[in-house]
Enzyme design. Structure first.
Site, mmCIF file in Angstrom:
data_model
loop_
_atom_site.group_PDB
_atom_site.id
_atom_site.type_symbol
_atom_site.label_atom_id
_atom_site.label_comp_id
_atom_site.label_asym_id
_atom_site.label_seq_id
_atom_site.Cartn_x
_atom_site.Cartn_y
_atom_site.Cartn_z
ATOM 1 N N HIS A 1 120.049 44.281 113.844
ATOM 2 C CA HIS A 1 120.727 45.120 112.983
ATOM 3 C C HIS A 1 121.558 46.152 113.693
ATOM 4 O O HIS A 1 121.085 47.061 114.413
ATOM 5 C CB HIS A 1 120.290 45.783 111.604
ATOM 6 C CG HIS A 1 121.016 45.590 110.502
ATOM 7 N ND1 HIS A 1 121.972 46.794 110.299
ATOM 8 C CD2 HIS A 1 121.179 44.918 109.533
ATOM 9 C CE1 HIS A 1 122.695 46.653 109.375
ATOM 10 N NE2 HIS A 1 122.379 45.352 108.770
ATOM 11 N N ASP B 1 117.906 39.090 105.974
ATOM 12 C CA ASP B 1 117.978 37.675 105.913
ATOM 13 C C ASP B 1 117.162 37.014 106.488
ATOM 14 O O ASP B 1 117.081 35.668 106.170
ATOM 15 C CB ASP B 1 119.469 37.351 106.598
ATOM 16 C CG ASP B 1 120.746 37.814 105.887
ATOM 17 O OD1 ASP B 1 120.470 37.743 104.604
ATOM 18 O OD2 ASP B 1 121.637 38.364 106.205
HETATM 19 N N1 CMC Z 1 118.279 37.977 119.217
HETATM 20 C C1 CMC Z 1 118.231 38.280 120.496
HETATM 21 N N2 CMC Z 1 118.665 39.440 120.938
HETATM 22 C C2 CMC Z 1 119.465 40.063 120.179
HETATM 23 C C3 CMC Z 1 119.835 39.851 118.435
HETATM 24 C C4 CMC Z 1 118.805 38.946 118.118
HETATM 25 N N3 CMC Z 1 119.275 38.593 116.838
HETATM 26 N N4 CMC Z 1 120.515 41.199 118.269
HETATM 27 C C5 CMC Z 1 120.525 41.833 119.146
HETATM 28 N N5 CMC Z 1 120.324 41.164 120.493
HETATM 29 C C6 CMC Z 1 120.143 42.094 121.730
HETATM 30 C C7 CMC Z 1 121.600 41.754 122.408
HETATM 31 O O1 CMC Z 1 121.616 40.792 123.242
HETATM 32 C C8 CMC Z 1 121.647 43.132 123.082
HETATM 33 O O2 CMC Z 1 120.963 42.938 124.353
HETATM 34 P P1 CMC Z 1 121.337 43.634 125.856
HETATM 35 O O3 CMC Z 1 121.283 45.073 125.521
HETATM 36 O O4 CMC Z 1 120.238 43.118 126.835
HETATM 37 O O5 CMC Z 1 122.562 42.886 126.058
HETATM 38 C C9 CMC Z 1 121.033 44.089 122.390
HETATM 39 O O6 CMC Z 1 119.900 43.239 121.478
HETATM 40 C C10 CMC Z 1 121.672 44.979 121.426
HETATM 41 O O7 CMC Z 1 122.311 44.112 120.657
HETATM 42 P P2 CMC Z 1 123.992 44.324 120.115
HETATM 43 O O8 CMC Z 1 124.742 42.802 120.157
HETATM 44 O O9 CMC Z 1 124.737 45.305 120.908
HETATM 45 O O10 CMC Z 1 123.799 44.800 118.727
HETATM 46 P P3 CMC Z 1 124.918 44.854 117.415
HETATM 47 O O11 CMC Z 1 124.547 46.065 116.670
HETATM 48 O O12 CMC Z 1 126.277 44.548 118.189
HETATM 49 O O13 CMC Z 1 124.807 43.536 116.660
HETATM 50 C C11 CMC Z 1 123.663 41.996 115.079
HETATM 51 C C12 CMC Z 1 123.858 43.359 115.465
HETATM 52 C C13 CMC Z 1 123.099 42.102 113.762
HETATM 53 C C14 CMC Z 1 125.191 41.407 114.974
HETATM 54 C C15 CMC Z 1 122.844 41.245 115.995
HETATM 55 O O14 CMC Z 1 121.575 41.977 115.994
HETATM 56 C C16 CMC Z 1 122.642 39.662 115.714
HETATM 57 O O15 CMC Z 1 123.626 39.073 116.011
HETATM 58 N N6 CMC Z 1 121.471 39.479 114.903
HETATM 59 C C17 CMC Z 1 121.426 38.196 114.548
HETATM 60 C C18 CMC Z 1 122.197 37.632 113.280
HETATM 61 C C19 CMC Z 1 121.625 38.260 111.931
HETATM 62 O O16 CMC Z 1 120.502 38.251 111.682
HETATM 63 N N7 CMC Z 1 122.651 39.133 111.231
HETATM 64 C C20 CMC Z 1 122.535 39.462 109.904
HETATM 65 C C21 CMC Z 1 122.332 40.776 110.005
HETATM 66 S S1 CMC Z 1 121.637 41.524 108.551
HETATM 67 C C22 CMC Z 1 122.731 41.062 107.036
HETATM 68 C C23 CMC Z 1 123.862 41.960 107.138
HETATM 69 O O17 CMC Z 1 123.772 43.252 106.649
HETATM 70 O O18 CMC Z 1 124.864 41.605 107.398
#
Ligand code: CMC
Length: 426
Positions: free
Chosen positions: A304, A361
């Site tokens: 998240h 989720d």
């Molecule tokens: N699976 C694997 N790796 C992940 C995931 C994941 N679900 N989420 C983040 N990472 C990794 C990402 O690759 C990065 O790694 P590195 O630093 O080595 O490059 C690190 O963790 C930080 O991630 P980020 O992409 O900078 O994090 P963000 O804040 O931009 O993204 C997110 C947040 C929710 C979009 C992401 O965690 C994600 O895509 N999760 C899966 C989709 C999901 O479950 N979304 C629902 C969120 S809850 C409902 C809502 O409130 O909308």
């Protein structure tokens, strides 16, 4: 209130930027003084930018805390009904008995939709994704409520909020019924909000004595509460941005629905189930985890932007998940698979180092599946629930002077190219 300043030095010049404290959370640095500095601020993904001041919802991602109008989410989910929570989001405080009765009555009264709206459904292919239908029909409400709507009038804004909260379950259920080729069911006065939604989803005209299982309707109501608001997330920011132009509020909510649909946001609950289908069985989990670590795929329902410890919604959702599954006596292999995945991920350094925990989720998808909601409706239910939050933010914005949202950019494209006629282009 500004307590002191931060000093920014750029090109040898100092800028005094006021530090403003809210009632909770990180203070913010007001960068308005950069307007005439020759610089913009740059923050892709709005990771450190607070574009608004708000009194609706507070999140402390480090502590795993979520408050609506100052109340902790677990207390609201366990002790209040969704419509009471919606009232609090809209009006600023939980209702007293009289306010509750009045609000519930208004929501009941506005739950029906204009019969002409059926025609919009008929324009969609039978196999259209229900979220595509929702974007269309909620947007279409703007055509029904445009001429007489004056958003500068508080009463008009309030009735807009009630209409949206009231009609969303009806429209959501209609989007499902349409995909099933079944007749639409209309809301009933003897059912509460969650019961009505389940009735409109699952009953048919032949079911004259349709009963809703109270375990299921309570779980559904809790799901609504847990998804009701989440401060300045992507879809809420979309609603605010669209609203900042003075656009019709129903169209703004349709924009929010579109933003919610993506798998990084509300579409994640549907994507969790698709992922479980792809993994298949517990034995395939290690192989799938390798794909996650090599960044081929993401572990949906994990991670998240804001929560870096735990998602408090996920905790309540997990408890509800256990209650629902044991009450319904469901022993789904998908659940076993989800639990195995959760256990492995929580122990794996890749996830620990990156603070990746199950989010709301991860569990909501499992509960919704257990209570018989088709996967394609998961995000629709999220949008139904989030409508009270979206419209509360829209109301908050309209209750005081606001500016059109208009970000800047860092341009890195071509400069001063001479125009080349099409016949001379290589
Ligand atoms: N699976 C694997 N790796 C992940 C995931 C994941 N679900 N989420 C983040 N990472 C990794 C990402 O690759 C990065 O790694 P590195 O630093 O080595 O490059 C690190 O963790 C930080 O991630 P980020 O992409 O900078 O994090 P963000 O804040 O931009 O993204 C997110 C947040 C929710 C979009 C992401 O965690 C994600 O895509 N999760 C899966 C989709 C999901 O479950 N979304 C629902 C969120 S809850 C409902 C809502 O409130 O909308």
């Amino acid at each position: 209130m500004a307590d002191n300043n931060a000093t920014l030095t750029a090109d040898g010049k100092d800028y005094q930027l006021p530090i403003i404290k809210g009632t909770l959370g990180r203070p913010v640095i007001d960068i308005a003084a950069l307007q005439d500095s020759g610089f913009w601020s740059y923050d892709p993904g709005f990771k450190v930018t607070a574009p608004v001041e708000s009194k609706i919802t507070f999140i402390d991602g480090g502590k795993g805390e979520l408050l609506y109008r100052g109340y902790p989410i677990d207390q609201l989910a366990n002790s209040a009904e969704y419509l009471e929570v919606a009232y609090a989001l809209v009006h600023g405080e939980l209702p007293n008995a009289e306010q509750k009765a009045d609000f519930y009555e208004k929501v009941r009264k506005h739950a029906g939709v204009h019969d002409q709206l059926r025609k919009f459904f008929e324009g969609f292919r039978r196999d259209a994704h229900p979220m595509a239908i929702m974007v269309g029909v909620v947007g279409a409400l703007s055509a029904f409520y445009h001429e007489g709507l004056d958003v500068s009038e508080e009463l008009h804004r309030e009735i807009t909020a009630i209409r949206l909260i009231a009609k969303m379950p009806t429209l959501a259920a209609m989007s499902y019924k349409y995909s099933q080729g079944e007749p639409f069911m209309y809301p009933r006065n003897d059912f509460n909000y969650a019961e009505n939604f389940l009735y409109m989803m699952f009953a048919t005209p032949a079911d004259v004595d349709y009963k809703v299982d109270p375990v299921i309707s309570k779980a559904m109501d809790k799901i609504f509460t847990l998804h009701a608001d989440h401060e300045q997330n992507a879809s809420t920011s979309t609603v605010r941005l669209a609203g900042s132009t003075g656009a019709n509020p129903y169209a703004c909510i349709a924009a929010g629905i579109a933003a919610l649909w993506g798998p990084s946001h509300g579409g994640a609950n549907e994507a969790v189930l698709e992922m479980l289908d792809e993994i298949g069985t517990v034995e395939n989990v290690p192989e799938f985890m390798e794909k996650v670590k090599s960044r081929e795929v993401k572990l949906m329902g994990f991670g998240h932007r804001v929560y870096k410890n735990f998602d408090p919604r996920a905790q309540v959702m997990k408890e509800t998940c256990d209650e629902v599954l044991s009450a319904l006596g469901i022993n789904d292999p998908k659940l076993e698979l989800a639990m195995a995945l959760e256990k492995i991920a929580l122990e794996d350094p890749f996830f620990i180092e990156r603070n990746l925990y199950p989010n709301v989720d991860f569990y909501s998808g499992i509960i919704l599946k257990a209570i018989g909601i088709p996967t394609s409706m998961f995000t629709v239910i999220f949008s139904l629930a989030r409508t009270s939050g979206w419209i509360s933010h829209w109301l908050e914005m309209h209750s005081a002077p606001f500016k059109i949202g208009r970000p800047r950019q860092l341009y890195t494209g071509e400069t001063h190219r001479d125009f080349v006629k099409i016949e001379d282009r290589k």
